[in-house]
Write a protein that holds these residues in place. Sequence first.
Motif, short mmCIF file in Angstrom:
data_model
loop_
_atom_site.label_atom_id
_atom_site.label_comp_id
_atom_site.label_asym_id
_atom_site.label_seq_id
_atom_site.Cartn_x
_atom_site.Cartn_y
_atom_site.Cartn_z
N GLN A 206 43.72 8.99 51.22
CA GLN A 206 43.30 9.04 52.61
C GLN A 206 41.86 8.56 52.70
O GLN A 206 41.03 8.89 51.85
N CYS A 207 41.59 7.74 53.70
CA CYS A 207 40.23 7.22 53.86
C CYS A 207 39.34 8.32 54.43
O CYS A 207 39.66 8.89 55.47
N PRO A 208 38.21 8.62 53.77
CA PRO A 208 37.33 9.68 54.28
C PRO A 208 36.67 9.31 55.60
O PRO A 208 36.25 10.18 56.35
N PHE A 209 36.60 8.01 55.89
CA PHE A 209 35.85 7.56 57.07
C PHE A 209 36.70 7.50 58.34
O PHE A 209 36.22 7.76 59.42
N CYS A 210 37.99 7.13 58.18
CA CYS A 210 38.81 7.02 59.40
C CYS A 210 40.12 7.79 59.29
O CYS A 210 40.96 7.71 60.18
N LYS A 211 40.29 8.51 58.18
CA LYS A 211 41.47 9.35 57.96
C LYS A 211 42.77 8.56 57.78
O LYS A 211 43.85 9.16 57.74
N ASN A 212 42.67 7.25 57.73
CA ASN A 212 43.86 6.44 57.52
C ASN A 212 44.55 6.85 56.21
O ASN A 212 43.92 6.96 55.17
N ASP A 213 45.87 7.08 56.29
CA ASP A 213 46.57 7.45 55.05
C ASP A 213 47.80 6.58 54.81
O ASP A 213 48.70 6.97 54.07
N PHE A 233 38.85 1.17 48.86
CA PHE A 233 38.54 0.63 50.18
C PHE A 233 39.66 0.91 51.17
O PHE A 233 40.78 1.27 50.80
N CYS A 234 39.33 0.74 52.46
CA CYS A 234 40.28 0.97 53.53
C CYS A 234 40.33 -0.29 54.37
O CYS A 234 39.31 -0.76 54.85
N LYS A 235 41.53 -0.83 54.53
CA LYS A 235 41.64 -2.08 55.29
C LYS A 235 41.59 -1.82 56.80
O LYS A 235 41.48 -2.75 57.57
N LYS A 236 41.73 -0.56 57.17
CA LYS A 236 41.72 -0.25 58.59
C LYS A 236 40.29 -0.23 59.14
O LYS A 236 40.00 -0.91 60.12
N CYS A 237 39.39 0.52 58.49
CA CYS A 237 38.01 0.59 59.00
C CYS A 237 37.06 -0.29 58.20
O CYS A 237 35.88 -0.37 58.53
N ARG A 238 37.57 -0.94 57.15
CA ARG A 238 36.80 -1.86 56.31
C ARG A 238 35.66 -1.17 55.56
O ARG A 238 34.67 -1.80 55.20
ZN ZN Z 1 39.19 3.86 56.87
#
Ligand code: ZN
Length: 280
Positions: A206-213, A233-238
């Motif tokens: 899970q992304c700590p910055f945008c919670k995307n999982d 990395f997270c492709k949703k919030c970059r």
């Molecule tokens: Zn994210």
Amino acid sequence: MSNELLHQIDRLIQKRPMYSEALSVYRDIVIFLNEIEPEVKYVMKDDVISEIKVKEGFPLFSREDLPLDLKAASSLFMRLLEHLSSKKRKDKEALEKALSKAQDHHDWLTNLIAAFLSRDEERVSSIAKEVDLEPMVLKFLTHIALKPSLNKLKTSAGKKINKNAWNYGYCPLCGSYPDMAYLGDQGKRFLHCELCGYEWHYPRLQCPFCKNDQPKKLGYFVSEEEEGFRVDFCKKCRRYIKTLDMRVIEQPAPLELENLITLHLDMLAHEQGFKADESS
Ligand SMILES: [Zn+2]
Ligand SMILES: [Zn+2]
């Protein structure tokens, strides 16, 4: 300052010669941290309230009203400037300028600390411009100057936090986002607060910055030079976070130090279009 930390720094200077300059500066100034005995006073609301706060995702303090000893931080800040400006450095003159500014205009330093804590990049830049210093250098020194207070607060108030109940991507103590992560026993992931250094558990996928999982929108790349270092990395919030696999790394150093000597990973992440925080 424990000899252990100095020993770690010396070891890293050998291991990562490309960071020897940054590490030597760090070694040079952490010695001063010991000279300050900050007074950190706060009244903790009763346990029930802090329990509720945790449940609702409110950190114990916000960055703007952390109970820090600003007097101790100011005098440490000036000691650091005094010391660094006595060295042969490219920014020697700017450091001297900053020192006299801090000595003559008390508001300047108070203002800087407030801008740093509220993450007001614009204000920090304009304060830095007044003395021709790089904002990065000023932020770094402000952070170091606040360290003794932050460490004290982390030790005392940190005990009040129910780690298991906290499942947010920001720090339960001060509300800041993490600057590093590590994988501990059984691959459990922990995040490390960029400001106060508190560490807490957070799901790995899970992304700590945008919670995307969504697994498809998350990924990581590894460092080719050394085993156990990677960038998630997270492709949703970059956004991205550097991660150390403690199960693989021999003799890991404190994360503040590892952060300092893994700038090559930040560069790789930036090249791929990821950013460390909202501002960059
Ligand atoms: Zn994210
Ligand atoms: Zn924190």
